[in-house]
Each structure stands twice: as C-alpha cells, then as structure tokens.
Design a protein around this motif. Structure first.
Motif, PDB file in Angstrom:
ATOM      1  N   LEU A  97       0.803  -1.059  -0.245  1.00  0.00           N
ATOM      2  CA  LEU A  97      -0.026   0.407  -0.047  1.00  0.00           C
ATOM      3  C   LEU A  97       0.921   1.568   0.265  1.00  0.00           C
ATOM      4  CD1 LEU A  97      -3.441   0.393   2.013  1.00  0.00           C
ATOM      5  CD2 LEU A  97      -2.029   2.259   1.751  1.00  0.00           C
ATOM      6  N   ALA A  98       1.983   0.789   1.391  1.00  0.00           N
ATOM      7  CA  ALA A  98       2.867   2.432   0.653  1.00  0.00           C
ATOM      8  C   ALA A  98       3.256   2.840  -0.376  1.00  0.00           C
ATOM      9  CB  ALA A  98       4.110   2.974   2.363  1.00  0.00           C
ATOM     10  N   LEU A  99       4.169   1.489  -1.152  1.00  0.00           N
ATOM     11  CA  LEU A  99       4.608   1.749  -2.410  1.00  0.00           C
ATOM     12  C   LEU A  99       3.598   2.331  -3.300  1.00  0.00           C
ATOM     13  CD1 LEU A  99       7.154   1.492  -3.738  1.00  0.00           C
ATOM     14  CD2 LEU A  99       6.394  -0.758  -4.785  1.00  0.00           C
ATOM     15  N   ALA A 100       2.368   1.790  -3.440  1.00  0.00           N
ATOM     16  CA  ALA A 100       1.812   2.425  -4.687  1.00  0.00           C
ATOM     17  C   ALA A 100       1.837   3.671  -4.242  1.00  0.00           C
ATOM     18  CB  ALA A 100       0.734   1.141  -4.570  1.00  0.00           C
ATOM     19  N   ALA A 101       1.578   4.432  -2.271  1.00  0.00           N
ATOM     20  CA  ALA A 101       1.310   5.681  -2.706  1.00  0.00           C
ATOM     21  C   ALA A 101       1.926   6.305  -2.519  1.00  0.00           C
ATOM     22  CB  ALA A 101       0.591   5.963  -0.873  1.00  0.00           C
ATOM     23  N   VAL A 102       3.133   6.129  -2.899  1.00  0.00           N
ATOM     24  CA  VAL A 102       4.445   6.725  -2.868  1.00  0.00           C
ATOM     25  C   VAL A 102       4.952   6.761  -4.397  1.00  0.00           C
ATOM     26  CG1 VAL A 102       7.181   6.969  -2.784  1.00  0.00           C
ATOM     27  CG2 VAL A 102       5.878   6.658  -0.529  1.00  0.00           C
ATOM     28  N   LEU A 103       4.273   6.562  -5.289  1.00  0.00           N
ATOM     29  CA  LEU A 103       4.856   5.820  -6.742  1.00  0.00           C
ATOM     30  C   LEU A 103       3.752   7.047  -7.756  1.00  0.00           C
ATOM     31  CD1 LEU A 103       5.607   1.958  -7.759  1.00  0.00           C
ATOM     32  CD2 LEU A 103       7.177   4.052  -6.915  1.00  0.00           C
ATOM     33  N   ALA A 104       3.161   7.031  -6.941  1.00  0.00           N
ATOM     34  CA  ALA A 104       2.084   7.419  -7.612  1.00  0.00           C
ATOM     35  C   ALA A 104       2.091   9.011  -6.752  1.00  0.00           C
ATOM     36  CB  ALA A 104       0.093   6.980  -7.233  1.00  0.00           C
ATOM     37  N   TYR A 105       2.206   9.454  -5.835  1.00  0.00           N
ATOM     38  CA  TYR A 105       2.240  10.680  -5.351  1.00  0.00           C
ATOM     39  C   TYR A 105       3.477  10.985  -6.061  1.00  0.00           C
ATOM     40  CZ  TYR A 105       3.605  14.353  -2.261  1.00  0.00           C
ATOM     41  OH  TYR A 105       3.022  15.760  -0.940  1.00  0.00           O
ATOM     42  N   ALA A 106       4.142  10.506  -6.071  1.00  0.00           N
ATOM     43  CA  ALA A 106       5.664  10.950  -6.838  1.00  0.00           C
ATOM     44  C   ALA A 106       5.569  11.488  -8.056  1.00  0.00           C
ATOM     45  CB  ALA A 106       6.676  10.162  -6.529  1.00  0.00           C
ATOM     46  N   VAL A 107       4.012  10.534  -8.450  1.00  0.00           N
ATOM     47  CA  VAL A 107       3.800  10.575 -10.073  1.00  0.00           C
ATOM     48  C   VAL A 107       2.952  12.013 -10.493  1.00  0.00           C
ATOM     49  CG1 VAL A 107       2.753   9.894 -12.444  1.00  0.00           C
ATOM     50  CG2 VAL A 107       4.079   8.842 -11.335  1.00  0.00           C
ATOM     51  N   ASP A 108       2.277  12.291  -9.126  1.00  0.00           N
ATOM     52  CA  ASP A 108       1.528  13.824  -9.246  1.00  0.00           C
ATOM     53  C   ASP A 108       2.546  15.218  -9.646  1.00  0.00           C
ATOM     54  OD1 ASP A 108      -1.215  15.224  -9.165  1.00  0.00           O
ATOM     55  OD2 ASP A 108      -0.739  15.708  -7.289  1.00  0.00           O
ATOM     56  N   LEU A 109       3.280  14.932  -8.081  1.00  0.00           N
ATOM     57  CA  LEU A 109       3.800  15.858  -7.890  1.00  0.00           C
ATOM     58  C   LEU A 109       5.220  16.091  -9.108  1.00  0.00           C
ATOM     59  CD1 LEU A 109       4.731  18.218  -5.130  1.00  0.00           C
ATOM     60  CD2 LEU A 109       6.057  16.360  -4.953  1.00  0.00           C
ATOM     61  N   VAL A 110       5.645  15.111  -9.488  1.00  0.00           N
ATOM     62  CA  VAL A 110       6.317  15.721 -10.609  1.00  0.00           C
ATOM     63  C   VAL A 110       5.808  16.558 -11.720  1.00  0.00           C
ATOM     64  CG1 VAL A 110       8.271  14.867 -12.083  1.00  0.00           C
ATOM     65  CG2 VAL A 110       8.077  14.236  -9.888  1.00  0.00           C
ATOM     66  N   THR A 111       4.885  15.753 -12.330  1.00  0.00           N
ATOM     67  CA  THR A 111       3.805  16.028 -13.380  1.00  0.00           C
ATOM     68  C   THR A 111       3.260  17.600 -13.570  1.00  0.00           C
ATOM     69  OG1 THR A 111       1.391  15.274 -12.452  1.00  0.00           O
ATOM     70  CG2 THR A 111       2.865  13.646 -14.183  1.00  0.00           C
ATOM     71  N   LYS A 112       3.060  17.895 -11.912  1.00  0.00           N
ATOM     72  CA  LYS A 112       2.005  19.400 -11.564  1.00  0.00           C
ATOM     73  C   LYS A 112       3.770  20.612 -12.020  1.00  0.00           C
ATOM     74  CE  LYS A 112      -1.748  18.298  -8.866  1.00  0.00           C
ATOM     75  NZ  LYS A 112      -2.171  17.778  -7.170  1.00  0.00           N
ATOM     76  N   VAL A 113       4.469  19.856 -10.769  1.00  0.00           N
ATOM     77  CA  VAL A 113       5.935  20.755 -10.760  1.00  0.00           C
ATOM     78  C   VAL A 113       6.056  21.212 -12.765  1.00  0.00           C
ATOM     79  CG1 VAL A 113       8.282  20.843 -10.388  1.00  0.00           C
ATOM     80  CG2 VAL A 113       7.561  20.417  -8.502  1.00  0.00           C
ATOM     81  N   ILE A 114       5.990  20.188 -12.971  1.00  0.00           N
ATOM     82  CA  ILE A 114       6.495  20.619 -15.127  1.00  0.00           C
ATOM     83  C   ILE A 114       5.173  21.431 -15.511  1.00  0.00           C
ATOM     84  CG2 ILE A 114       6.815  19.091 -17.124  1.00  0.00           C
ATOM     85  CD1 ILE A 114       7.896  16.474 -15.578  1.00  0.00           C
ATOM     86  N   VAL A 115       4.475  20.860 -15.592  1.00  0.00           N
ATOM     87  CA  VAL A 115       3.128  21.718 -15.901  1.00  0.00           C
ATOM     88  C   VAL A 115       2.781  23.413 -15.316  1.00  0.00           C
ATOM     89  CG1 VAL A 115       0.439  21.925 -15.763  1.00  0.00           C
ATOM     90  CG2 VAL A 115       1.591  20.218 -16.585  1.00  0.00           C
TER      91      VAL A 115
END
Length: 217
Positions: A28-46
């Motif tokens: 559960l923690a791994l899925a949450a960390v990976l998905a959160y990282a994708v969201d955070l990085v894409t928002k920074v780039i955008v």
C-alpha cells in the motif's frame, strides 16, 4: 483380553489456527509513494512550462495539456468551499492510514494506495498553493477530447489515481475479494454454506447429544 479402544492421538490434538495472508502495508505504501511522486513531478513540470501558454495538442487532439488552477473538487465538481475539500481530504488520508494494517489483499492494498496518493496529491495543493493555506487551488492539466474541458473536466494525475484506485476496490468487492484476503461467498456458494450450517444445527452438533435426548424421553 483388553478390548478397551485406545484413544486416537489425533483426536487430542488442538486444531491449528488458520494461516492468514500477510499484511500488505508495504505494498500500500509503495503504491501511494509512486503515484504521489508522479502527481507531484507532473505538476512541477506543468507549472514551470505551461503557465500562460496555449493548450498543447497530443494524439491527434484526443488529449490536450493545459494549465488550469481548480478551486473545486476532483474533475471540477463544486461541492463546497476549499476548506471543506481540505477537511475531506484529511479525513480520507487519516482513515486509510488507520485502516492500512488490516489489509491482507494485494489488490485492496494497491487500490487504497492509489486513493491515498490522490488525496495527498490534491491536499498538498490545498495547503501550499495560492491563494491561501488550506484554500489553495489544485493544478489540473489533462483535458480529453478538446481543450478547456469542453467535453470532459480537466483533471490531473491525483484525480486519475483516485478514480483507478476506487474502481479497483469496487471491482474486487464485486468479485467477492475482501480486504483481509478472504473470498466472500456469493450466490449458490453462499446458499450452500447457509444450508450446511442449518444442517449442523439439526443433526445434534449444536452441543446437545441426540442419544441423551432419546434416553431422557
């Protein structure tokens, strides 16, 4: 000649406890960390590349990337002020973290991990982005079938994680897969299980010996 029947050693052995599937907190923690990282990085780039720019057309117009700041809920739904959305997100995060240790199903762990990541991703925007703490506007940037959300509300990776995670949990529930790794009886299986329980209650296994009842009568 001793005709007394010797007790079977197996009859005196205590029943072994059922082996439960291992907990899935780590998954559960791994899925949450990976998905959160994708969201955070894409928002920074955008926010760094699309501020003030025209929508970027992709896949022949099936998808557009454009920066929008959303004060509402996921997919632009207006269900109240931003403070209420922040409170809901915090409640979701706390609830999933509290419930995590009970999860023994890999599917449920991934689903709840994605929901947790989505809630944390949008909560991060609510807390740290303008116009104010707990009232921040969420960064949305994915528009499908047309720019400006004309056919479908503009969304982000966090919204996608929540949708996929919730959909996975619903699917597992429909298939009878419970959060603790067990299989929920359905249809004929459930009826057969109820029937066998009823039979056990009527064949003298409810704690009263039928021979004793006959002797007393």
């Amino acid at each position: 000649m001793n005709t007394e029947q010797q007790p079977d050693p197996s009859d005196t052995e205590e029943p072994r406890p059922a082996v439960l599937p291992r907990r899935r907190v780590g998954l559960l923690a791994l899925a949450a960390v990976l998905a959160y990282a994708v969201d955070l990085v894409t928002k920074v780039i955008v926010t760094a590349t699309l501020e003030g720019e025209k929508p970027v057309r992709l896949l022949g117009g099936a998808v557009y990337f454009q920066l929008l700041r959303n004060p509402y809920a996921a997919f632009g739904m207006d269900i109240g002020g931003t403070w209420l959305l922040t409170a809901i997100a915090i409640a979701v995060v706390v609830g999933i973290v509290w419930f995590a240790r009970r999860i023994r199903s890999a599917g449920w762990a991934i689903g709840l991990g994605l929901v947790l990541a989505g809630a944390l991703g949008n909560l991060t925007d609510r807390i740290f982005r303008a116009p104010a703490v707990f009232q921040g506007h969420v960064v949305d940037f994915i528009s499908v079938f047309g720019p400006n959300g004309q056919y479908f509300p503009v969304f982000n990776a966090a919204d996608s994680a929540i949708t996929v995670g919730a959909g996975l949990i619903v699917l597992l529930t429909v298939l009878g897969r419970d959060y603790d790794g067990s299989v929920i009886p359905r249809g004929r299986k459930a009826a057969d299980a109820d029937g066998s329980n009823s039979a056990d209650d009527t064949d003298g296994t409810d704690g009263t010996d039928t021979d004793d009842r006959g002797a007393r009568s």
